[in-house]
Scaffold this motif. Structure first.
Motif, mmCIF file in Angstrom:
data_model
loop_
_atom_site.group_PDB
_atom_site.id
_atom_site.type_symbol
_atom_site.label_atom_id
_atom_site.label_comp_id
_atom_site.label_asym_id
_atom_site.label_seq_id
_atom_site.Cartn_x
_atom_site.Cartn_y
_atom_site.Cartn_z
ATOM 1 N N HIS A 160 0.911 -1.204 0.118
ATOM 2 C CA HIS A 160 0.595 0.114 -0.017
ATOM 3 C C HIS A 160 0.734 1.099 -0.055
ATOM 4 N N HIS A 161 1.953 1.038 0.555
ATOM 5 C CA HIS A 161 2.426 2.326 1.219
ATOM 6 C C HIS A 161 3.825 2.874 -0.226
ATOM 7 N N PHE A 162 4.473 1.524 -0.744
ATOM 8 C CA PHE A 162 5.300 1.954 -1.912
ATOM 9 C C PHE A 162 4.654 1.802 -2.614
ATOM 10 N N GLY A 163 3.477 0.701 -3.283
ATOM 11 C CA GLY A 163 2.598 1.100 -4.363
ATOM 12 C C GLY A 163 1.981 1.744 -4.778
ATOM 13 N N VAL A 164 1.260 2.035 -3.208
ATOM 14 C CA VAL A 164 -0.514 3.136 -4.152
ATOM 15 C C VAL A 164 0.146 4.493 -3.551
ATOM 16 N N ASN A 165 0.351 4.416 -2.465
ATOM 17 C CA ASN A 165 0.878 5.847 -2.442
ATOM 18 C C ASN A 165 2.005 7.175 -2.953
ATOM 19 N N GLU A 166 2.757 5.740 -4.032
ATOM 20 C CA GLU A 166 3.827 6.446 -4.297
ATOM 21 C C GLU A 166 3.480 6.571 -5.662
ATOM 22 N N GLY A 167 2.390 5.974 -6.219
ATOM 23 C CA GLY A 167 1.702 5.774 -6.889
ATOM 24 C C GLY A 167 2.115 4.272 -8.457
ATOM 25 N N ARG A 168 3.049 3.908 -7.647
ATOM 26 C CA ARG A 168 3.267 2.789 -8.825
ATOM 27 C C ARG A 168 2.242 1.774 -9.384
ATOM 28 N N GLY A 214 12.939 -1.031 10.172
ATOM 29 C CA GLY A 214 12.506 0.903 10.504
ATOM 30 C C GLY A 214 11.772 1.693 9.528
ATOM 31 N N THR A 215 11.034 0.863 8.455
ATOM 32 C CA THR A 215 10.566 0.890 7.140
ATOM 33 C C THR A 215 9.217 2.031 7.737
ATOM 34 N N LYS A 216 9.007 3.417 7.573
ATOM 35 C CA LYS A 216 8.151 3.640 8.304
ATOM 36 C C LYS A 216 7.133 3.899 6.455
ATOM 37 N N VAL A 217 5.642 3.708 6.974
ATOM 38 C CA VAL A 217 4.297 3.115 6.502
ATOM 39 C C VAL A 217 3.062 4.271 6.669
ATOM 40 N N THR A 218 2.600 5.291 6.186
ATOM 41 C CA THR A 218 1.358 5.505 6.214
ATOM 42 C C THR A 218 0.475 4.575 5.426
ATOM 43 N N GLY A 219 -0.722 3.837 6.780
ATOM 44 C CA GLY A 219 -1.707 3.341 5.732
ATOM 45 C C GLY A 219 -1.506 1.412 6.844
ATOM 46 N N ALA A 220 -2.349 1.377 7.630
ATOM 47 C CA ALA A 220 -2.615 0.264 7.878
ATOM 48 C C ALA A 220 -4.143 -0.884 8.495
ATOM 49 N N PRO A 221 -4.383 -1.748 8.596
ATOM 50 C CA PRO A 221 -5.716 -2.196 9.326
ATOM 51 C C PRO A 221 -5.729 -2.046 10.343
ATOM 52 N N ASP A 222 -7.081 -1.646 10.579
ATOM 53 C CA ASP A 222 -7.416 -1.128 11.773
ATOM 54 C C ASP A 222 -7.946 -2.451 12.413
#
Ligand code: URP
Ligand code: ZN
Ligand code: ZN
Length: 471
Positions: A350-358, A420-428
């Motif tokens: 989600h972070h590196f694929g969707v948030n970063e537009g890939r 240590g990788t920081k991501v935005t977006g996670a299951p609640d």
């Protein structure tokens, strides 16, 4: 138990809309606007995504391998999966040498007994058609809900099969409606390169990668594609890592052949720089096929954005660094192959694929849930948010910030491939057939809620039923 999920953004492989989702008796029974129905539990999902529970078609829990046993058993692995938004997985039942397939399945089923937090099925990994299982017995497996056969073209002297076994299995699959899966590396060549490296005194983890070159993966991938085409069997190539393997898969798909490819989270992020880390740190990144030159990261993103690769799995095969990976301290060929990742896939993609537009959000759902469900006979019960489907749902907060770390993950592995990788977006909140598994970062279900799923034959749909039927 009934559940009303209010105002979330429902995302499937095809759609993206705001709606309420009503769950009754394990299934989604209604989707609509402003539903006003009595429910045992109401969840406010405004500002969140409502995704189908992710399906991981490639895991190894409680598996003997490389002189040891994977550190995550079914209980630990599935809890880790649930925290990561995965509600169904298909694990590998490995036929022990000399055992029948029935004996293998009994052994693997016992490992899961009473420990299941999520739903699961098995692929049958065929290792021996001479002294153990027969072709006739293999043909009976799809009728038992085991609708995929796996073959290892590598790991000589352990799991590797010869081309005759590969081809005979493909012939059976073409008749029984099973999907053939291959680990595609040329095991004979790899074995020779390993012996040459060790003879030259090259013992460090880096040589794991250098003795398993991309050409060995490309050759085996192409061989499997051609043999499957000849036998008339559908083929799924697991853990594709590089251009040399993506290209023959893309060619076959363009020609309309029944060929699909999968890659895994780690191949987008890890590289030769990781396996070359000093002080035996590189051993954390020893898995097969190996990490590649970082130029392959873009090859893989392009392949999943387009049509060349259809699934992203984890190949979760966790070992401790301290005590298991160290078996190979003086000889890279003795490092158990595999790494953890069941919990990280959705967040990382989600972070590196969707948030970063890939990739788009819809494509993410397709790669992590819908396509694996379709290919492995779980759809439409799994893999979508639809009326009649199992209420396997992830309420995902796209703005939640998380740092991935072994200190917080639920796998027993003592390291993370993404430390240590920081991501935005996670299951609640994570829901399995209407049962809340995870909420507020707590496991709220007990092992035992998960079930075996009898999967449909390749190309067939899994009938929606009230509960998952035990295999
Ligand atoms: O290194 C890996 N991938 N370990 C698990 C077994 C396999 O080849 O998938
Ligand atoms: Zn493999
Ligand atoms: Zn694997």
């Amino acid at each position: 138990m009934s559940l009303l999920i209010k105002g979330g953004r429902v995302v499937t492989a095809a759609d993206d809309y705001i709606a309420d989702v009503f769950v009754d008796d394990e299934r989604i029974s209604l989707i609509g606007l402003d539903l006003d129905l009595p429910a045992d539990r109401v969840i406010d999902a405004r500002g969140k995504y409502v995704l189908p529970g992710c399906v991981d078609p490639h895991t190894h829990l409680d598996m003997p391998f490389g002189g040891t046993v994977t550190i995550d058993d079914v209980e630990a692995g599935q809890i880790s999966a649930a925290f990561g938004g995965t509600t169904c997985h298909v694990d590998f039942c490995i036929q022990p040498a000399g055992a029948t397939f029935a004996e293998a399945l009994a052994e693997w089923r016992a490992k899961a007994d009473g420990k299941q937090t999520i739903d699961m099925g098995y692929h049958m990994a065929v290792t021996d058609l001479v002294n153990g299982g027969t072709l006739e017995e293999l043909a009976t497996l799809p009728g038992q809900g085991i609708t995929s056969y796996k073959l290892f073209m590598a790991y000589k002297g352990a799991l590797m099969v010869d081309d005759e076994t590969l081809y005979r299995t493909m012939e059976v699959a073409s008749k029984t409606g099973a999907l053939v899966m291959v680990h595609a590396e040329n095991g004979d060549v790899v074995d020779l390169l390993v012996r040459e490296a060790l003879a030259a005194g090259n013992t460090s983890p880096l040589y794991h990668a250098l003795t398993r070159p991309p050409e060995a993966e490309g050759e085996a991938t192409n061989r499997a594609i051609q043999l499957a085409h000849l036998a008339g069997a559908p083929l799924y190539v697991v853990h594709v890592t590089c251009k040399e393997a993506v290209e023959p898969i893309a060619r076959a798909r363009e020609a309309g052949w029944d060929v699909w490819g999968e890659t895994c989270t780690q191949y987008f992020f890890n590289s030769l720089d990781d396996i070359a880390r000093p002080n035996f740190e590189g051993a954390k990144y020893v898995y097969s096929p190996p990490v590649r030159d970082a130029s392959n990261h873009d090859v893989l993103w392009n392949a999943v954005r387009g049509d060349a690769l259809s699934v992203i799995s984890t190949d979760h095969c966790a070992f401790l660094w301290d005590g298991q990976k160290t078996l190979g301290k003086d000889d890279f060929s003795k490092i158990p192959n595999g790494g953890p990742g069941l919990e990280d896939r959705l967040k990382m993609i989600h972070h590196f694929g969707v948030n970063e537009g890939r990739i788009t959000l819809n494509r993410m759902v397709e790669l992590l849930a819908t396509n694996p469900a379709k290919l492995f006979g779980l759809y439409p019960r799994k893999g979508s948010v639809a009326v009649g489907s199992d209420a396997d749902l992830v309420i995902f907060d796209p703005s939640r910030e998380v740092t991935i770390s072994a200190s917080t993950h639920h796998s027993k592995a003592d390291y993370s491939l993404y430390e240590g990788t920081k991501v935005t977006g996670a299951p609640d909140v994570v829901v399995l057939r209407g049962n809340i598994l995870v909420e507020n970062d707590e496991l709220v279900a007990s092992p035992g809620v998960g079930q075996f799923v009898r999967r449909a034959r390749f190309g067939e749909e899994l009938a929606q039923s009230k509960t998952a039927s035990p295999a």
